[in-house]
Design a protein around this motif. Structure first.
Motif, PDB file in Angstrom:
ATOM      1  N   PRO A  88      27.985   5.901  76.124  1.00 44.82           N
ATOM      2  CA  PRO A  88      27.418   4.870  75.230  1.00 44.82           C
ATOM      3  C   PRO A  88      26.590   5.451  74.096  1.00 44.82           C
ATOM      4  O   PRO A  88      26.491   4.846  73.022  1.00 44.82           O
ATOM      5  N   THR A  89      25.973   6.612  74.229  1.00 41.29           N
ATOM      6  CA  THR A  89      25.172   7.231  73.161  1.00 41.29           C
ATOM      7  C   THR A  89      25.607   8.681  72.990  1.00 41.29           C
ATOM      8  O   THR A  89      24.897   9.606  73.395  1.00 41.29           O
ATOM      9  N   PRO A  90      26.776   8.908  72.385  1.00 42.12           N
ATOM     10  CA  PRO A  90      27.303  10.273  72.295  1.00 42.12           C
ATOM     11  C   PRO A  90      26.437  11.190  71.445  1.00 42.12           C
ATOM     12  O   PRO A  90      26.327  12.380  71.736  1.00 42.12           O
ATOM     13  N   SER A  91      25.831  10.702  70.362  1.00 39.36           N
ATOM     14  CA  SER A  91      25.019  11.580  69.507  1.00 39.36           C
ATOM     15  C   SER A  91      23.824  12.116  70.256  1.00 39.36           C
ATOM     16  O   SER A  91      23.460  13.306  70.132  1.00 39.36           O
ATOM     17  N   GLU A  92      23.176  11.259  71.082  1.00 31.97           N
ATOM     18  CA  GLU A  92      22.040  11.714  71.869  1.00 31.97           C
ATOM     19  C   GLU A  92      22.482  12.697  72.961  1.00 31.97           C
ATOM     20  O   GLU A  92      21.737  13.607  73.344  1.00 31.97           O
ATOM     21  N   LEU A  93      23.713  12.515  73.434  1.00 27.00           N
ATOM     22  CA  LEU A  93      24.244  13.418  74.472  1.00 27.00           C
ATOM     23  C   LEU A  93      24.364  14.843  73.940  1.00 27.00           C
ATOM     24  O   LEU A  93      24.171  15.811  74.680  1.00 27.00           O
ATOM     25  N   LEU A  94      24.704  14.981  72.633  1.00 19.77           N
ATOM     26  CA  LEU A  94      24.847  16.310  72.040  1.00 19.77           C
ATOM     27  C   LEU A  94      23.506  17.003  71.860  1.00 19.77           C
ATOM     28  O   LEU A  94      23.465  18.215  71.611  1.00 19.77           O
ATOM     29  N   GLU A  95      22.419  16.280  71.951  1.00 19.51           N
ATOM     30  CA  GLU A  95      21.102  16.861  71.699  1.00 19.51           C
ATOM     31  C   GLU A  95      20.331  17.170  72.994  1.00 19.51           C
ATOM     32  O   GLU A  95      19.131  17.443  72.946  1.00 19.51           O
ATOM     33  N   ASN A  96      21.033  17.166  74.160  1.00 23.19           N
ATOM     34  CA  ASN A  96      20.325  17.454  75.413  1.00 23.19           C
ATOM     35  C   ASN A  96      20.220  18.950  75.707  1.00 23.19           C
ATOM     36  O   ASN A  96      19.722  19.360  76.745  1.00 23.19           O
ATOM     37  N   GLY A  97      20.745  19.794  74.804  1.00 26.95           N
ATOM     38  CA  GLY A  97      20.603  21.234  74.962  1.00 26.95           C
ATOM     39  C   GLY A  97      21.776  21.927  75.626  1.00 26.95           C
ATOM     40  O   GLY A  97      21.896  23.158  75.550  1.00 26.95           O
ATOM     41  N   LYS A  98      22.678  21.195  76.250  1.00 25.67           N
ATOM     42  CA  LYS A  98      23.778  21.825  76.970  1.00 25.67           C
ATOM     43  C   LYS A  98      24.961  22.165  76.062  1.00 25.67           C
ATOM     44  O   LYS A  98      25.819  22.953  76.455  1.00 25.67           O
ATOM     45  N   ILE A  99      25.011  21.576  74.845  1.00 30.76           N
ATOM     46  CA  ILE A  99      26.127  21.885  73.946  1.00 30.76           C
ATOM     47  C   ILE A  99      26.056  23.325  73.501  1.00 30.76           C
ATOM     48  O   ILE A  99      27.081  24.004  73.337  1.00 30.76           O
ATOM     49  N   GLN A 100      24.838  23.864  73.274  1.00 37.84           N
ATOM     50  CA  GLN A 100      24.692  25.270  72.896  1.00 37.84           C
ATOM     51  C   GLN A 100      25.183  26.171  74.036  1.00 37.84           C
ATOM     52  O   GLN A 100      25.833  27.197  73.801  1.00 37.84           O
TER      53      GLN A 100
END
Length: 777
Positions: free
Chosen positions: A661-673
């Motif tokens: 439901p909130t994909p942009s916030e999901l990218l900012e949880n630190g795990k994408i790096q």
């Protein structure tokens, strides 16, 4: 040496640009062919059905003293009243409405007779047995195509199949009072087609006449004027020019005669007065001699009488001149009309005479110009200013002459008084007879003087010559001057080429989408490293091992261009994004990853478009499969989300996973790096597909993790305004090491099946739609 090389390269560069322009239009050759065929066909039919025009010319010479046309001394002495001509003004007079109206009425052009031809209605000016004259041309009722025929057996004209009229007589018709006359131009052949009568307004015909008339001076130094008129009937063109010249001369003569009439009228009034006085004196002398039987006078008395008579005559002449000057003064002060200023024939002062002549000429020129131009015209204004300046000078000069003449008359009266005193000693009867004889001599002298002036004016009236001498009478050429076949075909050829060029350029200029690579380069500073032609195949994956195609070669060129962005064994991460959905970023990312894998390198293709994923569909992986979102949520490990791509040994794929439901916030949880770093360690190259930058900010967040960013722009899909804002957006949210891929390029025009190697590609109007799978960005 460098300058020499530059000069050698310049023609080659210009030739390349011209070749590119021509190559761009060659694809539209069917449109050019159709336009040329239509233009030339239209020119052919125009030439076939157009009414031919003949040209008649005439030359006249005007009396212009400034350009070397002088009257003979004899003619000048007879013509005491003359006006000078200015060529520029006279050409305007020849084109005046009044002269055109006179020509139309004289030649009865308001009632032309036409005849039905094979292809069109044509004039019967020369082959109609009759012509029509109106008694009141301005009161005619306009009507076209009235059937008319001449019955030679009864010598009558039948109008509109119902009205019969005789020749050479006025007849009241439904259209006005008309007279039917034998046509002097009739050549004896009428043909078998019917005749028609058109009733037109004379003012309308005059307007058309002036539109076809051309009048100009042959040169700046000559007084020759060329007249030219075009008409469908050569005989009518000749008649119009000759009649125009005749009426011009008549108008000029009428103007001078009007001036002469006013002068004669002024002299006549004085003659009548003097004649009455002379008759009374002669009767008085006769009665005196009869009653007093006075026959002779003494020698002294006669001598005194002669002196008295001479003084009295001169005094009376001065009185006449004074009377003329007073009349002229009142005339000039109240005169605002043209051609009414009397001649200065009984005025001895040359300065005043020249001023009066100049004033009269300017008044005449003013009236002529009023017939051709409006009151606000600069020439009209200039003439009015000149007239207003010369009138006070004339009045002042007249006042000076009046004062001088009054002094002269006083001197003559004083002389006459002295001799009158001397006659006091003469016997009464002889003295009375001398006084009567003196008055008689004075009146006779005045009467003779006025008769002489009257005769000079009459000679000017009777010997007035036309202002225009005909050098060449009107003559029409043997063949028509229009339509000009070669010029019309040439214009049709030019039009047939310009129309499709204007259509193509206008169509592209009005388009607000990207059409050319050079438009991208002019709107943004980001370099273009590749152009991908439009994919017409049903498959979205266009690269297959062992198979060559043009579009596959384009992806190979992009692969090589990655070196320009610094992609190597130490810089592996490539981000692919675009401005809007539908620009083909997923198509580019997938095929670029396949191309890189075909080189033997281990490639990971990652779908991080968590809003609207589409890469999974290319590899038959649904959105329910585990992927990036599951890893970011901590529900799956990296090894669990990596999948091998069938038929592509070195290519691995990670889908986007389930929608969040909130994909942009999901990218900012630190795990994408953490995900990107792990993939960088496991693979030789990592290709990341992400969401469009205009829609969401994911691409800006992920670009900082990549080594290069490929920005996809689709031909004839991406708005120019969006491309223009790329640099502005980069100043706020920058994309790392960006480069542009120009995707979906098509050939312009009608050539849809082959791709060229030119610098610019454009869509064609009737581009075939891709019948294969349509990607979502």
């Amino acid at each position: 040496m460098q300058q020499l090389r530059a000069n050698k390269n310049t023609p080659q560069k210009e030739e390349t640009q011209i070749s590119q322009v021509l190559a761009g239009y060659i694809s539209y050759w069917p449109l050019f062919l159709i336009c040329l065929a239509l233009a030339i066909g239209g020119a052919y039919f125009y030439i076939r059905y157009a009414i031919p025009k003949y040209e008649a010319t005439a030359k006249i010479m005007l009396n212009d003293d400034k350009r070397g046309v002088d009257k003979s001394k004899t003619l000048e002495s007879i013509d005491a009243i003359s006006t000078s001509k200015i060529i520029e003004n006279e050409t305007e007079v020849l084109k005046s409405q009044s002269l055109a109206d006179s020509v139309v009425n004289k030649l009865c052009l308001y009632a032309p007779i036409t005849q039905e031809g094979k292809l069109r209605i044509q004039s019967a000016y020369a082959n109609s047995p009759i012509y029509v004259r109106a008694k009141y041309p301005d009161k005619l009722k306009k009507k076209l195509k009235i059937p008319i025929r001449f019955d030679s057996s009864i010598n009558k004209v039948i109008l509109n199949n119902s009205f019969t009229a005789p020749l050479n007589e006025w007849s009241k018709t439904p259209y006005g009072e008309l007279m039917f006359l034998p046509n002097p131009r009739f050549d004896g052949y009428t043909g078998s087609k019917p005749f028609f009568l058109d009733i037109l307004r004379p003012s309308t015909v005059s307007g058309f006449l002036l539109g076809a008339l051309k009048v100009d001076a042959s040169s700046k130094t000559a007084s020759i004027v060329n007249l030219l008129y075009r008409d469908e009937v050569p005989e009518r063109a000749e008649d119009i020019l000759n009649t125009l010249i005749d009426y011009y001369n008549q108008a000029a003569i009428a103007e001078k005669n009007n001036l002469v009439k006013n002068t004669i009228a002024l002299v006549e009034s004085r003659l009548q007065s003097i004649k009455g006085n002379l008759d009374s004196i002669e009767k008085k002398v006769k009665d005196f001699r009869s009653s007093n039987r006075a026959i002779a006078l003494g020698e002294q008395s006669q001598q005194a009488l002669n002196y008295i008579g001479s003084s009295d005559i001169k005094a009376q002449e001065a009185s006449i001149q004074l009377q003329s000057l007073n009349d002229l003064k009142s005339f000039v002060a109240a005169n605002d009309k043209v051609g009414v200023l009397p001649s200065a024939s009984n005025i001895s002062d040359p300065t005043l005479t020249n001023q009066m002549t100049a004033y009269t000429n300017m008044q005449i020129e003013l009236e002529k110009m009023r017939k051709t131009v409006g009151e606000g015209h600069p020439i009209i204004t200039q003439l009015k200013e000149q007239i207003s300046q010369i009138k006070p000078n004339i009045v002042n000069n007249i006042n000076t002459q009046i004062r001088n003449l009054e002094m002269t008359r006083g001197n003559y009266n004083a002389t006459s008084g002295r001799f009158n005193s001397m006659l006091g000693g003469i016997p009464e009867k002889e003295r009375e007879l001398l006084e009567i004889s003196r008055d008689q001599n004075i009146q006779q002298g005045i009467y003779s003087f006025l008769l002489q002036k009257k005769e000079e004016s009459v000679l000017s009236y009777t010997t007035t010559n036309p202002d225009a001498k005909v050098v060449n009478a009107a003559k029409a050429g043997g063949g028509p001057v229009s339509p000009k076949t070669s010029m019309i075909y040439f214009a049709a050829l030019i039009f047939g080429l310009i129309l499709p060029i204007a259509f193509v350029n206008g169509r592209e200029m009005l388009n607000n989408k990207i059409l050319y690579r050079k438009e991208i380069e002019s709107l943004t500073s980001i370099p273009v490293i590749g152009e991908i032609v439009y994919n017409k195949s049903k498959s979205s994956l266009v690269l297959e091992p062992g198979k060559r195609s043009f579009i596959a070669e384009e992806f190979r060129k992009v692969r090589v261009s990655l070196l320009f962005l610094g992609i190597d064994s130490y810089h592996k991460k490539i981000l692919v994004t675009s401005s809007l959905p539908g620009e083909g970023k997923s198509f580019v990312a997938a095929n670029l990853a396949v191309s890189l894998a075909m080189t033997g390198k281990k490639v990971a293709l990652v779908d991080i478009d968590l809003h609207n994923p589409s890469l999974g569909k290319l590899f038959d992986i649904t959105t329910e499969e585990i992927g990036v979102s599951d890893y970011l949520l901590g529900e799956r490990k990296l090894e669990e989300i990596i999948r091998k791509v069938p038929n592509h040994e070195n290519l691995s794929f990670i889908s986007s996973g389930g929608l969040h439901p909130t994909p942009s916030e999901l990218l900012e949880n630190g795990k994408i790096q953490e995900l990107i770093s792990s993939l960088e360690e496991k693979f030789d190259l990592v290709v990341i597909d992400t969401a469009p930058v205009v829609m969401v900010t994911d691409a800006y967040h992920l670009s900082s993790l990549a080594d290069a960013t490929l920005y996809v722009i689709r031909h004839k899909y991406t708005p120019k305004m969006v491309v223009k804002r790329i640099d502005e957006n980069n100043k706020i949210n920058s994309l790392k090491n960006p480069a542009i891929i120009f995707n979906g390029v098509k050939m312009r025009g009608f050539m849809k099946n082959n791709y060229g190697y030119g610098y610019d590609y454009v869509y064609g109007k009737n581009a075939k739609k891709n019948k294969g799978y349509k990607l979502k960005a």
